[in-house]
Scaffold this motif. Structure first.
Motif, mmCIF file in Angstrom:
data_model
loop_
_atom_site.group_PDB
_atom_site.id
_atom_site.type_symbol
_atom_site.label_atom_id
_atom_site.label_comp_id
_atom_site.label_asym_id
_atom_site.label_seq_id
_atom_site.Cartn_x
_atom_site.Cartn_y
_atom_site.Cartn_z
ATOM 1 N N ASP A 154 -6.997 -46.893 -73.158
ATOM 2 C CA ASP A 154 -8.243 -47.551 -72.753
ATOM 3 C C ASP A 154 -7.995 -48.480 -71.566
ATOM 4 N N PHE A 155 -6.879 -49.212 -71.620
ATOM 5 C CA PHE A 155 -6.557 -50.123 -70.524
ATOM 6 C C PHE A 155 -6.269 -49.345 -69.237
ATOM 7 N N TRP A 156 -5.565 -48.194 -69.357
ATOM 8 C CA TRP A 156 -5.324 -47.362 -68.177
ATOM 9 C C TRP A 156 -6.643 -46.860 -67.600
ATOM 10 N N ALA A 157 -7.570 -46.461 -68.461
ATOM 11 C CA ALA A 157 -8.873 -45.989 -67.989
ATOM 12 C C ALA A 157 -9.628 -47.113 -67.274
ATOM 13 N N GLN A 158 -9.562 -48.313 -67.822
ATOM 14 C CA GLN A 158 -10.209 -49.451 -67.176
ATOM 15 C C GLN A 158 -9.569 -49.725 -65.818
ATOM 16 N N ALA A 159 -8.253 -49.612 -65.750
ATOM 17 C CA ALA A 159 -7.564 -49.801 -64.468
ATOM 18 C C ALA A 159 -8.011 -48.745 -63.467
ATOM 19 N N GLY A 160 -8.105 -47.505 -63.929
ATOM 20 C CA GLY A 160 -8.549 -46.435 -63.038
ATOM 21 C C GLY A 160 -9.940 -46.687 -62.493
ATOM 22 N N ASN A 161 -10.838 -47.118 -63.353
ATOM 23 C CA ASN A 161 -12.203 -47.419 -62.904
ATOM 24 C C ASN A 161 -12.216 -48.572 -61.912
ATOM 25 N N ALA A 162 -11.387 -49.569 -62.145
ATOM 26 C CA ALA A 162 -11.326 -50.697 -61.209
ATOM 27 C C ALA A 162 -10.741 -50.254 -59.863
ATOM 28 N N TRP A 163 -9.745 -49.363 -59.903
ATOM 29 C CA TRP A 163 -9.195 -48.856 -58.635
ATOM 30 C C TRP A 163 -10.241 -48.033 -57.880
ATOM 31 N N ILE A 164 -11.075 -47.291 -58.614
ATOM 32 C CA ILE A 164 -12.164 -46.555 -57.957
ATOM 33 C C ILE A 164 -13.090 -47.552 -57.255
ATOM 34 N N ALA A 165 -13.462 -48.613 -57.956
ATOM 35 C CA ALA A 165 -14.334 -49.627 -57.368
ATOM 36 C C ALA A 165 -13.680 -50.307 -56.172
ATOM 37 N N ALA A 166 -12.341 -50.417 -56.205
ATOM 38 C CA ALA A 166 -11.609 -51.029 -55.095
ATOM 39 C C ALA A 166 -11.462 -50.070 -53.912
ATOM 40 N N GLY A 167 -11.778 -48.797 -54.144
ATOM 41 C CA GLY A 167 -11.671 -47.813 -53.071
ATOM 42 C C GLY A 167 -10.288 -47.223 -52.907
ATOM 43 N N ASP A 168 -9.452 -47.318 -53.936
ATOM 44 C CA ASP A 168 -8.089 -46.784 -53.866
ATOM 45 C C ASP A 168 -7.981 -45.571 -54.792
ATOM 46 N N ALA A 169 -8.285 -44.406 -54.230
ATOM 47 C CA ALA A 169 -8.306 -43.175 -55.022
ATOM 48 C C ALA A 169 -6.934 -42.808 -55.575
ATOM 49 N N ALA A 170 -5.882 -43.034 -54.812
ATOM 50 C CA ALA A 170 -4.541 -42.659 -55.277
ATOM 51 C C ALA A 170 -4.145 -43.473 -56.507
ATOM 52 N N ASP B 12 -9.142 -55.287 -57.028
ATOM 53 C CA ASP B 12 -7.689 -55.148 -57.020
ATOM 54 C C ASP B 12 -7.066 -55.986 -58.134
ATOM 55 N N SER B 13 -7.545 -57.205 -58.281
ATOM 56 C CA SER B 13 -7.034 -58.086 -59.337
ATOM 57 C C SER B 13 -7.374 -57.535 -60.718
ATOM 58 N N ALA B 14 -8.587 -57.012 -60.868
ATOM 59 C CA ALA B 14 -8.997 -56.431 -62.150
ATOM 60 C C ALA B 14 -8.098 -55.256 -62.500
ATOM 61 N N ALA B 15 -7.886 -54.375 -61.537
ATOM 62 C CA ALA B 15 -7.044 -53.205 -61.786
ATOM 63 C C ALA B 15 -5.630 -53.628 -62.172
ATOM 64 N N GLY B 16 -5.104 -54.612 -61.475
ATOM 65 C CA GLY B 16 -3.760 -55.102 -61.793
ATOM 66 C C GLY B 16 -3.676 -55.676 -63.198
#
Length: 128
Positions: free
Chosen positions: A96-112, A73-77
């Motif tokens: 690139d930063f948006w893509a990294q955020a998206g990948n971190a949200w996937i890892a956090a389990g927040d698909a939306a 969550d912190s990484a995505a933020g």
């Protein structure tokens, strides 16, 4: 595996933008190395760099440090903040930063939230 893909994406994108200041590139490389090898020290270095005006690259490094500590969550933020700052500066690294955020949200389990971040990355039309 996530981290390796994240770092590869980051490293591949740097040479594509020759306007990227060489001092900032060196500082980012140093910070990312630290964030990977010693994430807690990388987090501290990224925070210090942020205080010194490191901008969105310091936030990106902070995101990598969080990711290496599985603080998704912190990484995505941190990646989202980097993306917003880069967009405000009209910097081509924003997708690139948006893509990294998206990948971190996937890892956090927040698909939306992942979908929102990845949609933002794709909307630029310049994501490689």
């Amino acid at each position: 595996m996530f981290l390796a893909a994240l770092l590869t994406m980051t490293q591949l994108s740097l040479p594509l933008f020759p306007a990227f200041d060489q001092d900032a590139k060196a500082r980012l490389t140093q910070c990312l190395d630290l964030a990977t090898g010693d994430p807690a020290a990388g987090e501290a270095a990224a925070r210090q760099w942020r205080l010194e005006g490191g901008g969105y690259f310091a936030r990106q490094c902070l995101g990598v440090a969080y990711a290496n500590q599985a603080r998704w969550d912190s990484a995505a933020g941190a990646f989202e903040e980097a993306a917003r700052e880069a967009e405000a500066a009209r910097d081509k690294h924003a997708p690139d930063f948006w893509a990294q955020a998206g990948n971190a949200w996937i890892a956090a389990g927040d698909a939306a939230k992942a979908r929102g971040a990845l949609d933002a990355a794709l909307a630029s039309g310049i994501l490689l």
